[in-house]
Design a protein around this motif. Sequence first.
Motif, PDB file in Angstrom:
ATOM      1  N   ARG A 155     -12.676  52.609   7.002  1.00 38.26           N
ATOM      2  CA  ARG A 155     -12.751  51.618   8.211  1.00 38.26           C
ATOM      3  C   ARG A 155     -13.820  52.181   9.206  1.00 38.26           C
ATOM      4  NH1 ARG A 155      -6.651  50.948   8.445  1.00 38.26           N
ATOM      5  NH2 ARG A 155      -6.123  49.697   6.743  1.00 38.26           N
ATOM      6  N   GLN A 196      -8.307  43.004   7.058  1.00 47.21           N
ATOM      7  CA  GLN A 196      -8.653  42.579   8.474  1.00 47.21           C
ATOM      8  C   GLN A 196      -8.058  41.141   8.470  1.00 47.21           C
ATOM      9  OE1 GLN A 196     -11.077  44.188  10.062  1.00 47.21           O
ATOM     10  NE2 GLN A 196     -11.568  42.847  11.551  1.00 47.21           N
ATOM     11  N   LYS A 197      -7.665  40.228   7.625  1.00 44.85           N
ATOM     12  CA  LYS A 197      -7.270  39.223   7.779  1.00 44.85           C
ATOM     13  C   LYS A 197      -5.799  39.253   8.339  1.00 44.85           C
ATOM     14  CE  LYS A 197      -5.657  34.915   5.206  1.00 44.85           C
ATOM     15  NZ  LYS A 197      -4.562  34.695   6.096  1.00 44.85           N
TER      16      LYS A 197
END
Length: 169
Positions: A50, A120-121
């Motif tokens: 990340r 992320q979603k």
Amino acid sequence: MDKVDVRFPQQPKPAANLPKNAQERAVALIELMGRLTALLEREAAAVRARRPAKELAQIVKDKQPMTLVYEEISRMLRVDRDGLIALPQELKTSLKDATGKLYAATADNAEALRIGGEAQKVMVDTVVTVITRQQKAPTTAYAAHMGGGRGYSAPPSGPRTSAALNTRL
């Protein structure tokens, strides 16, 4: 037809420095596939760790021209059937190994990007759900605007999230 300014001589564009024969193309392709494999592995590791978007954007920026050159040299090598057949066996083996490593790195990279996109979603969906829940939460305010009587009602104007309890009595 393009207009050309004849007042100033035009400098000829430099020719691309592409390999000239099948052996040079194979050697260049093996080296390029090694660099591209390392870049894909670095990108997958950055996505899994990340890393900041700026770092990922730089990797993508570095990857794009390498991919274009890879496609062009690979195409040039494939259309030169006679040159491809005439390559020494050790070069063919190196080409096959480099191709296998590149395909494995590409699959790993695609999986990392897919998982990163899904994560992320989930994060975006969670934030949207929390905000939606907060907006739907019943909010009340002391109804001083309704003739001074006691009781609670929705505020007369403004967003629902700005409602506050009037504690002055």
